[in-house]
Write a protein that holds these residues in place. Structure first.
Motif, short mmCIF file in Angstrom:
data_model
loop_
_atom_site.label_atom_id
_atom_site.label_comp_id
_atom_site.label_asym_id
_atom_site.label_seq_id
_atom_site.Cartn_x
_atom_site.Cartn_y
_atom_site.Cartn_z
N LEU A 1 59.84 68.26 68.14
CA LEU A 1 59.40 68.04 69.52
C LEU A 1 57.99 67.44 69.54
O LEU A 1 57.68 66.59 70.38
N PHE A 2 57.14 67.89 68.62
CA PHE A 2 55.77 67.35 68.51
C PHE A 2 55.81 65.87 68.15
O PHE A 2 55.12 65.04 68.77
N PHE A 3 56.65 65.52 67.16
CA PHE A 3 56.73 64.12 66.74
C PHE A 3 57.35 63.25 67.84
O PHE A 3 56.93 62.11 68.05
N ALA A 4 58.36 63.79 68.54
CA ALA A 4 58.96 63.03 69.65
C ALA A 4 57.94 62.77 70.74
O ALA A 4 57.89 61.68 71.34
N ASP A 5 57.08 63.77 71.01
CA ASP A 5 56.04 63.62 72.02
C ASP A 5 55.02 62.57 71.61
O ASP A 5 54.40 61.93 72.47
N LYS A 6 54.87 62.38 70.30
CA LYS A 6 53.93 61.37 69.78
C LYS A 6 54.56 59.99 69.70
O LYS A 6 53.95 59.04 69.18
N GLY A 7 55.82 59.86 70.16
CA GLY A 7 56.45 58.54 70.22
C GLY A 7 57.29 58.17 69.02
O GLY A 7 57.73 57.02 68.90
N MET A 8 57.57 59.11 68.13
CA MET A 8 58.39 58.81 66.96
C MET A 8 59.86 58.71 67.37
O MET A 8 60.33 59.43 68.25
N THR A 9 60.61 57.80 66.71
CA THR A 9 62.04 57.66 66.96
C THR A 9 62.80 58.76 66.21
O THR A 9 62.24 59.45 65.35
N VAL A 10 64.10 58.89 66.52
CA VAL A 10 64.92 59.90 65.83
C VAL A 10 64.95 59.61 64.33
O VAL A 10 64.86 60.53 63.51
N ALA A 11 65.08 58.34 63.95
CA ALA A 11 65.08 57.99 62.53
C ALA A 11 63.76 58.36 61.86
O ALA A 11 63.74 58.90 60.74
N GLN A 12 62.63 58.08 62.54
CA GLN A 12 61.33 58.44 61.98
C GLN A 12 61.17 59.95 61.88
O GLN A 12 60.63 60.46 60.88
N ILE A 13 61.65 60.67 62.89
CA ILE A 13 61.58 62.13 62.85
C ILE A 13 62.40 62.66 61.68
O ILE A 13 61.98 63.58 60.97
N GLY A 14 63.58 62.07 61.46
CA GLY A 14 64.41 62.49 60.33
C GLY A 14 63.70 62.31 59.00
O GLY A 14 63.75 63.17 58.13
N VAL A 15 63.00 61.18 58.84
CA VAL A 15 62.25 60.93 57.60
C VAL A 15 61.09 61.91 57.46
O VAL A 15 60.87 62.49 56.39
N LEU A 16 60.34 62.12 58.55
CA LEU A 16 59.20 63.04 58.50
C LEU A 16 59.66 64.46 58.16
O LEU A 16 59.07 65.12 57.30
N GLY B 1 52.70 56.56 59.71
CA GLY B 1 52.10 56.62 58.37
C GLY B 1 51.16 57.80 58.21
O GLY B 1 51.16 58.46 57.17
N GLN B 2 50.35 58.08 59.22
CA GLN B 2 49.42 59.20 59.15
C GLN B 2 50.17 60.54 59.13
O GLN B 2 49.81 61.46 58.39
N PHE B 3 51.20 60.64 59.96
CA PHE B 3 51.99 61.87 59.96
C PHE B 3 52.73 62.05 58.63
O PHE B 3 52.89 63.16 58.13
N MET B 4 53.20 60.95 58.06
CA MET B 4 53.89 61.02 56.76
C MET B 4 52.95 61.55 55.68
O MET B 4 53.32 62.43 54.89
#
Length: 384
Positions: free
Chosen positions: A28-43, A93-96
């Motif tokens: 939910l935090f990553f989604a709020d930061k604008g990440m896509t579902v694919a990016q959230i899956g990778v993170l 990239g920073q979140f990764m």
């Protein structure tokens, strides 16, 4: 009861309070930061990917220098430094980078603590469940309280709450002390020879497939519920319900294992797993069905985890105990969890959220077949 039972319980409580809070609400935090579902899956897959490396690296360092508690403490401070990236980062990239550093250091803490517990228990697992359940209680308490805080203050409060729990974990590590190693009259069998045995390969294949199935929960369950209209309070309550069932089973499991044994308990856990994932996929709009499925977490996680640890002791006992725990975490949660999370993220994108849980049911079914081979080959090798 082990001498350090209370200290182990405290560490597990704090460790899983942090891990549970972050894994439950980070999507939910990553989604709020604008990440896509694919990016959230990778993170989120970094939680599992770093389990391939972390447990073995820190397990080796701890064993080599015979300072497992010191490694726990230093890993906690390093993890906190990595976690600071979530306060100033705002890009993928920073979140990764923050996820890599955080999970590189936290991934080794649970197996080191469990290795300390197993060393102090000297092979007697009677109290294992009753100590391990405090990790589950920490999960319940934190997820429930954090859900209330997030409803009131918003998802921006998550990093502050998770960081506070990480600091508490560091403090709990200072209550632990190293356990003297037992001396063994005979040298342990070569590790590679054990890993080449067909029943050991089948065992790790089975556990990796079961963990892969569970990434449908660890990575996507909160997002799945939110997108079906459930509030953060309901999401937190659902996670807490599942872990409460897990706690109850951990407390009473010794009676089950004494009567039925690890093999039957593993078959039961895997069979319930297939049913559970089908129910989640079919019941997105039926809260009562999702509640029943969450109660099944007692079997699909707690019963499966304990039966796996007990089965593991057949091959990785004595001087190989710590390494066996590290391998279990690395192969099952690291490799199995990583591949499962990445694959299911792509599946969500292509086929929709509900279908992810049908795939998870299929993975649990394949895990059952691998477990059947494990115990069949184990019996045939013993009889030979």
């Amino acid at each position: 009861m082990p001498a350090q039972a209370l200290s182990f319980a405290l560490f597990l409580f704090c460790y899983y309070a942090h891990a549970g809070t972050w894994s439950t609400y980070a999507t939910l935090f990553f989604a709020d930061k604008g990440m896509t579902v694919a990016q959230i899956g990778v993170l989120m897959s970094m939680i599992q990917v770093l389990r391939i490396v972390g447990p073995n690296v820190w397990g080796y360092v701890a064993d080599h220098y015979d300072r497992r508690v010191l490694v726990l403490r230093m890993a906690g401070f390093a993890a906190l430094a990595g976690f600071s990236g979530f306060f100033w980062g705002d890009s993928f990239g920073q979140f990764m980078l923050a996820m890599i550093v955080l999970n590189l250091f936290t991934s080794g803490q649970a197996p080191i603590c469990e290795a300390l517990m197993l060393s102090e228990m000297k092979g007697d697992l009677t109290y294992y469940g009753r100590i391990r359940m405090w990790g589950s209680i920490g999960f319940i308490v934190s997820v429930t309280l954090v859900s209330i805080a997030l409803e009131r203050h918003g998802i921006v409060a998550l990093p502050w709450l998770a960081a506070a729990l990480l600091i508490a974990t560091i403090g709990a590590a200072f209550h632990l002390r190293d356990v003297p190693r037992r001396t063994h009259k005979t040298a342990p069998p070569p590790l590679l020879s054990l890993l080449r045995r067909r029943e050991v390969i089948a065992f790790f294949t089975s556990t990796a497939l079961m963990v892969s199935a569970h990434t449908s929960l660890y990575t996507f369950y909160s997002l799945y519920l939110e997108r079906n209209g459930y509030s953060k309070t309901v999401i937190g309550a659902m996670w807490s319900l599942g872990v409460l069932a897990e706690v109850i089973l951990f407390y009473f499991q010794s009676h089950l294992f004494r009567r039925w044994g690890a093999m039957r308990m593993m078959y039961l856990a895997l069979g319930i797993g297939v049913l559970r994932f089908l129910m989640i996929g079919l019941g997105s709009n039926m809260l009562w069905l999702l509640v029943v499925a969450q109660l099944m977490h007692a079997a699909t996680f707690a019963l499966h985890h304990s039966s796996s640890v007990m089965t593991l002791q057949r091959w990785f006992s004595g001087p190989l105990q710590a390494r066996g725990q590290a391998l279990y975490m690395s192969i099952s949660y690291g490799i199995g969890g990583s591949l499962g999370g990445l694959f299911l993220a792509q599946w969500w994108q292509r086929a929709g959220a509900e279908s992810v849980y049908f795939v998870a049911a299929a993975l649990a079914g394949l895990s059952t077949l691998a477990a059947l081979l494990t115990f069949r080959w184990q019996r045939s090798d013993v009889s030979a």
